[in-house]
Write a protein that holds these residues in place. Structure first.
Motif, short mmCIF file in Angstrom:
data_model
loop_
_atom_site.label_atom_id
_atom_site.label_comp_id
_atom_site.label_asym_id
_atom_site.label_seq_id
_atom_site.Cartn_x
_atom_site.Cartn_y
_atom_site.Cartn_z
N SER A 70 -19.37 -15.08 5.54
CA SER A 70 -19.37 -14.14 4.86
C SER A 70 -18.71 -13.16 5.37
O SER A 70 -19.21 -13.00 6.49
CB SER A 70 -20.43 -13.64 3.92
N ALA A 71 -17.66 -12.20 5.05
CA ALA A 71 -17.16 -11.08 5.95
C ALA A 71 -17.03 -9.83 5.05
O ALA A 71 -17.01 -9.98 3.95
CB ALA A 71 -15.74 -11.41 6.55
N ALA A 72 -17.47 -8.79 6.11
CA ALA A 72 -17.27 -7.54 5.30
C ALA A 72 -15.67 -6.85 5.01
O ALA A 72 -15.61 -6.35 3.79
CB ALA A 72 -17.69 -6.50 6.35
N THR A 73 -14.86 -7.56 5.62
CA THR A 73 -13.51 -7.22 5.33
C THR A 73 -12.70 -8.74 5.45
O THR A 73 -12.94 -9.62 6.15
CB THR A 73 -12.66 -6.35 6.30
N SER A 74 -11.51 -8.70 4.72
CA SER A 74 -11.17 -9.96 4.40
C SER A 74 -10.30 -10.46 5.54
O SER A 74 -9.62 -11.67 5.72
CB SER A 74 -10.47 -10.26 3.08
N GLU A 75 -9.46 -9.28 6.06
CA GLU A 75 -8.58 -9.76 7.08
C GLU A 75 -8.87 -10.49 8.20
O GLU A 75 -9.73 -10.17 8.93
CB GLU A 75 -7.79 -8.32 7.68
#
Lengths: 481, 481
Positions: free
Chosen positions: B285-290
């Motif tokens: 899971s990541a806080a921003t998709s970039e």
């Protein structure tokens, strides 16, 4: 009587490991010089079995024990009282790294290991033990756990309690509980571990611990951001957490008074934002370097665009990063050079911090005209060091002696009214035991007394610390301040 | 006598909130049908004050109490014994979300809130409450905390204990301890919170909790990787942690036998790697998709290059991700369709898991020929569900009845010898209380008894659960299996 006890102690540990007389002196006072006691002797056991045998001897002879590691605490919890009847149990010969398990991300170390040695043993395997304190080079992991130490990376990695999976403890009766679990899940009964952690040597003596390790970050970024108010700083925290999540590893607040003291006493150090109401030191760590700097800078760009931050600088080298951290770390030193001050180690819900600071700004001048509130700390955890510096040009000692009690009460009343804590990371020890007795809810205080009575029925483990022996007669620090 | 007690109870709560006779029936047995008791009555208090008044009444009248939330536990900890003398205290009317504090990343909820409602209340603010269990839709947060529940995201976010900052508890004497702190740092005394969490209603009754929230991830990726042995799976875990750090939110192991049962009972579901010794389900899971997908895929690419993974698929849609998770979630269902089996909920240091599995593979056939070990679970936390399915074509009930005791002993001996736990996330309840009495170290068991005696001296809170009342006479489940 004391002589017979010392003979028995020497028989257990060997003559050289029992200190008496002037040799005890360094163990009898805390480093700040606020507490000075007198010890019957200092025992230096070399392993857990020896700790247990010393505790059994003390239990049989009715001798109180205070455990001592690096003796770097701030609340007088690791020095004896002035009766001359206590034994100081120095844990620093228990200093083996018993095991590092890279696949399990754990290491087992003895209580007397210096924190920096623990960090280095992890780093030698490419791993991170993230607890970090100003006293890294002298505090011990046993003391860190006994006081549930905090530090600057709690936001990401938690307090000492969250960094510990299991402990080995010598109980008040001198039994050894081997709870050195390297497990992340174990629901076989009550959480004994967390009960001993943070109990400041009043329920048992921690002799070893299995610690949680993390992969060492591949890269790290530091920035300083100028905010024009505490609301903006809280908004920046919210933005940074949502954009960076666990990559955000530090979020430190520094108020204008704090930075101006640094400017006065360390004028050679550059200050990017000397006029800002608050400066925030942010640090982000990432497991891989690709894109990490861009994420960090994009977040700061958005913060400027949203009006949360007036301006920001990102360190472009390790040296620049150290310069920014130096500003933060210099605050207590600058305070000390400026003169006497009253320290408060408070925690609040993050959302309550702006209102608390407004309240203090409005109400403190009436209580003590000219007082200079020096605000800094771990905003990411809601933990502020809200220190009060005497006015310029007055006799600080006299001023503070006159006002200290009322100021403490005023600050802590405001903290408690907002659901806060009057001791966030320093613990209770002797310094705050009387205050704990009055501020803790009667139900919680009653539960604590029941637990103390159950686990240390003779009352020999660090008596009067955390829980005052007689709530009516608090022990007071030796010097007035 | 019982009649007078019931009258007093009705006077406290009102007639409709006291169930007797057949109305008690759903509260008297666990959902697996392994424990069936008989209650004096079921009380349904509506708030904390009412819980406290019920507990005080029971203390005065000597009536044992078992707290019950969703009654979804696996160890018989939330149902009464068969004496007909206990009161079931149903917490499900305590279901208010008292507060969500987005800046502090906390929410305060009452014990009877269903876990899914807690998750949804957080999500409504764009936040994440990461505890997730198969019983989301019916288990309550009070039960989750009383049992320190685990689940699939412990690797990243911790167990229920780590997700809780403060609790409100009704003590055995009917006092209310308001420990609803939203603080991340509070070193004012002993850790009462963690003592009640995981104590399964034997030390006090949790009535509300302040929970830790997280920013909701912006993006999430799921992959299935084929590993040819447990060593390779452990190597993959190490690589994934070092490359993804906190972005790694799940790491689930599935053995070949487990997946073949799924294939048999759910043949319509595609299985990417039916021949692999182990399949690992990874989630990031990541806080921003970039760049997040690139990081995840690069890690898997390296794992293939390093020979840790034979092949891997990354879900390219939410639907594909659900398909991969469905394989994992179907294992217990497939086991149930296949027939009776013995469940083990064990934890080990991650580094000890390959050796443990080899040992079991070598030693189990001699004990019970034809036995089928079904291995799956949370490898990232060292927590395996090591379940044993009866051989094909035999009378499973008879076979297991004959072998269960010896198999349990054999598996748990091997677990304990490696520093593991025989109950990682399900707790002790009634099912494992006798085993706890024999497997826990005498020092730890003694400390637990001292704490129970101190906090519940009348022994009325869930008696015989966790700590057997008399270690010589363990309570046994009603049906043989």
């Amino acid at each position: 009587m004391a002589g017979a006890f010392l003979d028995e102690l020497r028989a257990l540990l060997g003559q050289p490991q029992v200190l008496v007389g002037v040799d005890c002196e360094p163990h009898e006072r805390d480093w700040r010089g606020r507490f000075r006691g007198r010890a019957l002797a200092v025992a230096r056991p070399g392993d857990t079995e020896e700790v247990a045998s010393v505790v059994r001897l003390c239990a049989a002879r009715g001798v109180p024990i205070v455990a001592q590691g690096g003796n770097t605490g701030l609340v007088g919890g690791s020095v004896p009282d002035d009766s001359g009847t206590w034994l100081v149990l120095d844990t620093r010969r228990l200093r083996r790294v018993r095991n590092v398990d890279a696949d399990n991300l754990t290491m087992t170390v003895e209580a007397g290991c210096v924190l920096q040695a623990v960090q280095e043993a992890a780093a030698a395997q490419g791993l991170l033990f993230p607890l970090g304190l100003a006293s890294d080079g002298s505090c011990t992991i046993g003391g860190n756990l006994a006081t549930n130490a905090g530090g600057t990376q709690v936001l990401r990695y938690g307090n000492a309690r969250e960094l510990c999976l299991g402990i080995e403890v010598v109980t008040a009766t001198g039994e050894i509980w081997d709870g050195l679990s390297g497990l992340r899940k174990d629901n076989t009964g009550y959480d004994l571990r967390d009960l001993f952690i943070g109990s400041e040597g009043t329920l048992g003596i921690i002799t070893a611990a299995t610690l949680r390790l993390f992969p060492a970050p591949a890269t790290r970024f530091t920035a300083l951001a100028a905010c024009d108010g505490a609301e903006a700083a809280v908004g920046l925290l919210r933005l940074a957490r949502s954009r960076l999540d666990a990559e955000l590893t530090a979020f430190e607040l520094m108020g204008r008074h704090a930075l101006s003291l640094v400017a006065r006493h360390f004028p050679e150090w550059p200050q990017p934002f000397p006029e800002a109401a608050f400066a925030v030191l942010l640090e982000a760590s990432a497991a891989t370097s690709e894109g990490a700097r861009e994420r960090f800078e994009a977040m700061l760009g958005q913060a400027i665009g949203d009006g949360l931050v007036g301006d920001a600088v990102v360190a472009s080298s390790h040296a620049q990063s150290r310069e920014l951290w130096r500003l933060r770390e210099a605050i207590p030193l600058a305070q000390a050079r400026e003169g006497l001050n009253i320290k408060h180690d408070i925690a609040l819900p993050v959302s309550a911090i702006p209102g608390f600071l407004r309240d203090m700004e409005a109400s403190l001048p009436a209580l003590a005209p000219g007082l200079r509130p020096v605000v800094f700390g771990h905003l990411g955890d809601g933990n502020l060091h809200f220190n009060l510096q005497a006015p310029e040009g007055v006799d600080a000692a006299g001023f503070l002696r006159q006002h200290e009690a009322a100021l403490n009460r005023h600050v802590h009343d405001a903290v408690m009214a907002r659901g806060g804590s009057f001791s966030a990371e320093h613990g209770i020890g002797a310094l705050k035991a009387a205050e704990l007795a009055t501020r803790k809810s009667p139900v919680a205080f009653g539960l604590m007394r029941v637990l103390k009575q159950a686990l240390d029925p003779q009352g020999l483990l660090n008596p009067g610390r955390v829980l005052v022996t007689d709530p009516g007669v608090p022990e007071t620090p030796t010097p007035p301040l």
